[in-house]
Each structure stands twice: as structure tokens, then as C-alpha cells.
Enzyme design. Sequence first.
Site, mmCIF file in Angstrom:
data_model
loop_
_atom_site.group_PDB
_atom_site.id
_atom_site.type_symbol
_atom_site.label_atom_id
_atom_site.label_comp_id
_atom_site.label_asym_id
_atom_site.label_seq_id
_atom_site.Cartn_x
_atom_site.Cartn_y
_atom_site.Cartn_z
ATOM 1 N N TYR A 292 47.322 45.086 42.034
ATOM 2 C CA TYR A 292 48.443 45.773 41.530
ATOM 3 C C TYR A 292 48.733 47.281 41.805
ATOM 4 O O TYR A 292 49.729 47.753 41.596
ATOM 5 C CB TYR A 292 48.642 45.319 39.897
ATOM 6 C CG TYR A 292 48.734 43.979 39.511
ATOM 7 C CD1 TYR A 292 48.956 43.011 40.660
ATOM 8 C CD2 TYR A 292 48.682 43.488 38.467
ATOM 9 C CE1 TYR A 292 48.994 41.799 40.241
ATOM 10 C CE2 TYR A 292 48.721 42.308 37.989
ATOM 11 C CZ TYR A 292 48.864 41.303 39.024
ATOM 12 O OH TYR A 292 49.128 39.905 38.799
ATOM 13 N N LYS B 51 36.196 35.786 42.820
ATOM 14 C CA LYS B 51 36.140 35.263 43.954
ATOM 15 C C LYS B 51 35.164 35.347 45.098
ATOM 16 O O LYS B 51 35.687 35.885 46.226
ATOM 17 C CB LYS B 51 37.911 34.947 44.582
ATOM 18 C CG LYS B 51 38.080 33.976 45.450
ATOM 19 C CD LYS B 51 38.392 32.680 45.034
ATOM 20 C CE LYS B 51 38.744 31.820 46.207
ATOM 21 N NZ LYS B 51 38.452 30.200 45.681
ATOM 22 N N ASP C 191 39.278 29.912 40.753
ATOM 23 C CA ASP C 191 40.264 28.573 40.796
ATOM 24 C C ASP C 191 39.209 27.692 39.891
ATOM 25 O O ASP C 191 40.236 26.609 39.142
ATOM 26 C CB ASP C 191 40.109 28.190 41.987
ATOM 27 C CG ASP C 191 38.806 28.369 42.913
ATOM 28 O OD1 ASP C 191 38.093 29.293 42.394
ATOM 29 O OD2 ASP C 191 38.760 27.817 43.912
ATOM 30 N N ASP D 164 45.302 38.563 34.710
ATOM 31 C CA ASP D 164 46.817 38.667 34.228
ATOM 32 C C ASP D 164 47.235 36.942 34.049
ATOM 33 O O ASP D 164 47.811 36.562 33.122
ATOM 34 C CB ASP D 164 47.580 39.279 35.250
ATOM 35 C CG ASP D 164 49.060 39.174 34.989
ATOM 36 O OD1 ASP D 164 49.438 39.024 33.896
ATOM 37 O OD2 ASP D 164 49.910 39.511 35.909
ATOM 38 N N ASP E 227 47.219 34.633 30.242
ATOM 39 C CA ASP E 227 48.382 33.828 30.041
ATOM 40 C C ASP E 227 48.271 32.281 30.040
ATOM 41 O O ASP E 227 48.421 31.626 28.871
ATOM 42 C CB ASP E 227 49.776 33.916 31.262
ATOM 43 C CG ASP E 227 50.461 35.116 30.616
ATOM 44 O OD1 ASP E 227 50.324 35.878 30.066
ATOM 45 O OD2 ASP E 227 51.771 34.900 31.225
#
Length: 358
Positions: free
Chosen positions: A143, A192, A224, A248, A252
Site C-alpha cells: 500500500y 506467503k 491462503d 486488511d 475483515d
Amino acid sequence: MTDVKKIAVIEGDGIGPEVVAEAIKVMRKTEEAYGLRFDFEYGLFGGIAIDEKGTPLPEDTLAMCQKADAVLLGAVGGPKWDSNPKELRPETGLLGIRKALGLFSNIRPALVFDCLKEASTLKPEVLEGTDLIVVRELTGGIYFGEKFRRDSAGGEEAVDTSTYNVQEVERIARQAFEIARTRRKKLASVDKANVLETSRLWRETVIRVSADYPDVELEHVLVDNCAMQLLRRPASFDVIVTENMFGDILSDEAAMLTGSIGMLSSASLGEGAFGLYEPVHGSAPDIAGLGVANPVATILSVALMYRLTFGYHEAAEAIERAVSEVLDAGYRTSDIAVDKSTALNTSAMGDLIVAAIR
Ligand code: NAD
């Protein structure tokens, strides 16, 4: 005598003042019940600050936060300011305050109350016992990396870069280990590492830091797989630590385990004990001024403040227990009520929680 803790209070816009008022009532009750002492100072921030001072983050509000031991924030924003230029938008104030206060992590608990299990989209037996915290790195990664476009053989090409350095990973890893130490002593580091170089550095650093926390059980989970496991076995997680973008998305996902946005608390932390505490929800312009907002997310943010900034664990537990008891007794605000005609208003819900604190 307990020292007096300075709390910077930012009510903000929409339902912000309504839910913050209930959280302050709860804090006052814990002063009585647990011998705590708070000094509250109020500052303008967000839309209301734009209207009254011409900027979303006035200097005196920032100075007030910098002098405080912790910040309690309601919510900011609303349609009135949506078409303003960027520097005159409430969200710009939010980014500004996080940066100015050096807040580099975002903490979001997902605590499933037994009596609300039915409100979630997952099966109640899967949710049984779910009580986890996502620790998300907030200032690095893709980001904030370099972004640009260029020509390529396949036409215009867009590039986003992700970078992390050892210091950035180490400080958030330490914070997550420290939080795990105050809980069930389990940390899942999510990356990852089979594909990304930033993830390999992340994993090496977390492993090195773990040597200082032999009492905390560490597992590495690929992002994942973590997304799947959160739905399959949420109760097996205690603390999850991860980089900005993965956090992020996963925070959620974890939030939805609990069923309602009106129940979710959060904290943003920097170095040391200082933190900014706020509900996950926004200013809810659709119900602002009606006195029907659920104050639980803000009240649980106070419990989080007591644990993470002040180490007032008993008082934090008393707040969480009070919320749980009130819900168990069947009391609901309209966002979580099945029969809306029996729903309580914001201050009645706050009063019941205050009365249940012992
Ligand atoms: P929102 O969270 O404000 O509202 C989403 C829905 O949830 C609405 O229907 C609302 O009524 C309901 N809701 C939210 N909190 C509730 C509560 N405590 N009790 C009962 N119902 C509740 O999100 P939105 O509508 O996307 O955003 C509204 C404004 O808030 C926007 O201006 C947005 O930028 C801002 N916002 C601010 C923050 C923040 O201050 N950190 C976070 C998110 C959104």
C-alpha cells in the site's frame, strides 16, 4: 493512589458522540469500582473540525493527543464532506493522526459472544469459543510502496511494489508476541513465504524474535490457508500477526465471524504503551441523532485500552463480562435484535452495561 491517566476524547461525527458518551460512562463506573482515575480532555476532529476550524485535524487536537496516555475516538465522516477536496476530508484527518502519532499496527479482536452465535453466517458449533486478535502492520508493504505505470509489449503496464525491512517486521512481531503473552500464548504468523521475498524476510525475522518468547507457541500459516482456516477452525487461533495487505483482508474476514459491525473494537498502537482506540464501524449517518446506535464496539474498545495501554486486566475483564451478561439476559440494540420492537436505545444499553460492572 492510582495515577491519573490522561484520555484524549475525540467524539467526531454522526453516531460518534452518542457511542463515546456510553464508553465514558463505563470508564467512570470502573473508576469507582476499581479505583482507577482518568482525566478526560475533548478535542474536535473530522467533519465537525472542518466546519468549525477549517481543517479535519486541528493542531490543538493533535497536541492534546500527543500529551495523552491514550486516545478514545468515536467515528468521523459523512455525506456532508464527501465531495470536499482531499485536504478537507475527514478521512485525510484519520491518516494524518495515525502518522503524526507514529501508530504502526492495527489490532482487531474478534470475540464471539455465545448468545450471538446465531447472528453469524457460520454454524454455531464452528464458532464456539472463538476469541482471536488480528495484529496488522499498518505503515509498510504494497500500500505504501512505489507505484507507477509504463509501456510494455502488452500495452500499458502498472506496477505496485512491496517492501519491508527487518526493523519494521521486528517491532510488530514483538508487539504481537507481547499481546500473545497476555492471552493464550499462541501466535500465528501469516505470510506467503513460498512465493514472496518480503514474506521470507518476514518469516526469518519472526523466527529470530521468537527466541525471546519461548513461552509463546509460534506457527507459520500461508495467507491462503489462513483465509480457509479462519472459516474452518476460528477457535483455534489466539493472536494472528501479518503484513499490511494480508491483514486488511483477514481482519475483515475475522470481523464477520462475530456477525455485527456494532460489536467490533479496534486499537492502533505505536512504540510503547500509547494507543488510539475506536470502534471498527464508521459514523453511520443513516442512524445518527436517533439514539439507536449500538455502543458495544466503543465500550469494548475501552476494555482493549485497559489491557493494551494500562494493563488494567481485571477492569477490562469486568467490562467484557458485563457486556456478555447484558447480552445473555436478552437485551439488544436494533442492529442485533431479532424482534426490533423490543430493541433498546443507545443510552439504555450503556446504562445496563454500567450497572452490570462490579
Ligand atoms: P458505517 O460503519 O458507518 O455504517 C455501515 C452500516 O452499519 C450502516 O447501516 C450503519 O447504520 C450500521 N452501523 C454502523 N455502526 C453501527 C452501530 N454502532 N450500531 C448500529 N448500526 C451501526 O459505514 P459507512 O456507512 O460505509 O460509512 C459512513 C461514514 O463513516 C463514511 O463517511 C465513512 O467514510 C466513515 N467511516 C469512518 C470510519 C472511522 O472513523 N474510523 C470507519 C469507517 C467509515
